[in-house]
Scaffold this active site. Structure first.
Site, short mmCIF file in Angstrom:
data_model
loop_
_atom_site.label_atom_id
_atom_site.label_comp_id
_atom_site.label_asym_id
_atom_site.label_seq_id
_atom_site.Cartn_x
_atom_site.Cartn_y
_atom_site.Cartn_z
N LYS A 1 9.77 1.48 -2.30
CA LYS A 1 10.55 0.78 -1.28
C LYS A 1 12.04 1.00 -1.49
O LYS A 1 12.80 1.05 -0.53
CB LYS A 1 10.21 -0.72 -1.26
N LYS B 1 -2.05 7.58 1.58
CA LYS B 1 -2.75 6.45 2.19
C LYS B 1 -2.27 6.21 3.63
O LYS B 1 -1.12 6.51 3.96
CB LYS B 1 -2.59 5.18 1.34
N LYS C 1 1.61 1.99 7.75
CA LYS C 1 2.37 1.58 8.93
C LYS C 1 3.67 2.34 9.06
O LYS C 1 4.19 2.57 10.13
CB LYS C 1 2.78 0.12 8.81
P1 ATP Z 1 1.67 -0.25 4.71
O1 ATP Z 1 1.85 0.75 3.62
O2 ATP Z 1 0.66 0.20 5.68
O3 ATP Z 1 3.00 -0.58 5.35
P2 ATP Z 1 1.58 -2.39 2.89
O4 ATP Z 1 0.81 -1.93 1.69
O5 ATP Z 1 3.04 -2.24 2.83
O6 ATP Z 1 1.05 -1.64 4.15
P3 ATP Z 1 0.59 -5.00 3.71
O7 ATP Z 1 0.82 -4.91 5.16
O8 ATP Z 1 0.93 -6.30 3.12
O9 ATP Z 1 1.42 -3.92 2.93
O10 ATP Z 1 -0.90 -4.65 3.38
C1 ATP Z 1 -1.92 -5.52 3.66
C2 ATP Z 1 -3.15 -5.15 2.91
O11 ATP Z 1 -3.61 -3.88 3.28
C3 ATP Z 1 -2.99 -5.11 1.39
O12 ATP Z 1 -4.08 -5.76 0.78
C4 ATP Z 1 -2.98 -3.64 1.06
O13 ATP Z 1 -3.50 -3.40 -0.21
C5 ATP Z 1 -3.91 -3.11 2.14
N1 ATP Z 1 -3.68 -1.73 2.48
C6 ATP Z 1 -2.53 -1.15 2.88
N2 ATP Z 1 -2.71 0.15 3.16
C7 ATP Z 1 -4.03 0.40 2.93
C8 ATP Z 1 -4.86 1.56 3.04
N3 ATP Z 1 -4.38 2.72 3.45
N4 ATP Z 1 -6.17 1.46 2.72
C9 ATP Z 1 -6.69 0.29 2.31
N5 ATP Z 1 -5.97 -0.85 2.18
C10 ATP Z 1 -4.66 -0.80 2.49
#
Ligand code: ATP
Ligand code: LTN
Length: 329
Positions: free
Chosen positions: A113, A195, A198
């Site tokens: 981040k 992965k 978003k």
């Molecule tokens: P992103 O990277 O998509 O912005 P994030 O990890 O920043 O997501 P959150 O929105 O809080 O953060 O994620 C919500 C949940 O989704 C968490 O439990 C995270 O571990 C899970 N998660 C995020 N990306 C994935 C993925 N590609 N596959 C499975 N679980 C995921």
């Protein structure tokens, strides 16, 4: 016997994708039947990345609506917003005093981040995992279902619990992870080496929970595949394995069963059928989601009740913590 407790949360940072859903909420639905479950909208975590107040306000209600539309049952589970229970920040401060800066410097999410938000590397981004530890430890949580990317944060929470218990006497339950067999890491449709995220630069990376059937079909049609024609699961086939995982989790059919169906068939047919599976999941979800979002008062009512239940539990823990730490003059 006392039910074991589950805690998990999602940041209100915008539309979720099926990776978020399959890595988190999807597992909560099974857990809520057997555990005393607390599902939180972690808004205080979301503000570590700058955002407009009006957007945050909207995102908080949207995440709550996702929980409800997915089947998180407010009769069985406590649904609430983190900032409504001030004990989260109170405990985070106390835990910060037993956290080493060197430990926080190792956190992958902080490194990522701060690389992607160079203009706003704030102290909150750095102490983010301490607040997450507070979320978990505040409720004597036994099990924390999260995706793979959060394992390091959970490990820190376990370490802080052990450290506090060691210094001040047995106070916190040591939380365990919840072993998600598949779905802990759904990969990007345009790049199976990373992965699904978003914040990916292309919308072809993910299927959003709010994507229309046409968009879903188009994104899956364009999803990358591997060399060779076979539709099989394995290390040498990262892209197809990812698609098979999504198929398996949303259809509840075994991977072996799906592989068998596509022997001798091509990617085109497989992807079209997968699109049907995804659309079949998304259509009823989106119907409920829209319905809940139209009734903001109902969502607020659920959240207020959840905050009330959570506060009661949190206060009991904070009294013990403060007494152990000598903050109870
Ligand atoms: P992103 O990277 O998509 O912005 P994030 O990890 O920043 O997501 P959150 O929105 O809080 O953060 O994620 C919500 C949940 O989704 C968490 O439990 C995270 O571990 C899970 N998660 C995020 N990306 C994935 C993925 N590609 N596959 C499975 N679980 C995921
Ligand atoms: N850091 C997590 C969200 C989160 C969380 C928690 C998950 C905050 N507090 C407590 C489980 C338990 C994330 O970014 N996905």
């Amino acid at each position: 016997m006392k039910k074991k407790r589950v805690f998990s949360g999602i940041q209100p940072t915008g539309a979720l994708h099926i990776g978020n859903y399959l890595g988190s909420v999807h597992n909560w639905l099974t857990l809520q039947k057997d555990y005393e479950s607390m599902f939180c909208v972690v808004d205080l975590h979301a503000i570590t990345v700058a955002r407009k107040p009006e957007e945050l306000r909207k995102n908080i209600l949207e995440i709550a609506a996702v929980y409800l539309a997915s089947g998180v049952d407010p009769e069985q589970s406590t649904i609430f917003v983190q900032s409504a229970v001030k004990e989260h920040t109170e405990l985070a401060w106390i835990l910060a005093t037993i956290t080493k800066i060197s430990e926080l410097k190792l956190m992958h999410q902080f490194k990522e981040k701060s690389a992607s938000h160079e203009e706003n590397i704030n102290a909150g981004l750095f102490t983010y995992p301490v607040l997450m530890a507070a979320d978990i430890l505040l409720y004597g949580t036994d099990v924390v279902p999260v995706g793979d990317d959060q394992k390091q944060h959970l490990e820190l929470a376990r370490e802080l619990a052990r450290r506090f218990n060691g210094q001040f006497g047995d106070t916190f339950t040591i939380p365990a992870g919840y072993a998600v067999k598949k779905g802990a890491r759904i990969m990007g449709l345009d790049d199976p080496a990373k992965k699904m995220s978003k914040s990916a630069s292309s919308a072809l990376n993910y299927i959003s929970l709010t994507d229309s059937p046409d968009v879903v079909r188009d994104k899956l049609k364009r999803a990358v595949t591997d060399s060779g024609k076979e539709i099989t699961f394995g290390q040498e086939k990262p892209a197809v394995s990812n698609l098979l995982t999504i198929y398996h989790l949303l259809s509840k059919r075994t991977i072996a069963d799906i592989e068998k169906e596509y022997v001798g068939k091509g990617y085109k047919e497989f992807k079209e059928d997968l699109a049907d599976v995804v659309v079949e999941f998304l259509t009823p979800f989106q119907k409920k989601y829209t319905k809940y979002l139209k009734d903001e008062d109902f969502i607020r009512q659920i959240l207020a009740h959840g905050a009330h239940v959570a506060t009661k539990r949190a206060k009991v823990m904070m009294e013990t913590v403060k007494a152990r730490a000598g903050l109870d003059y």
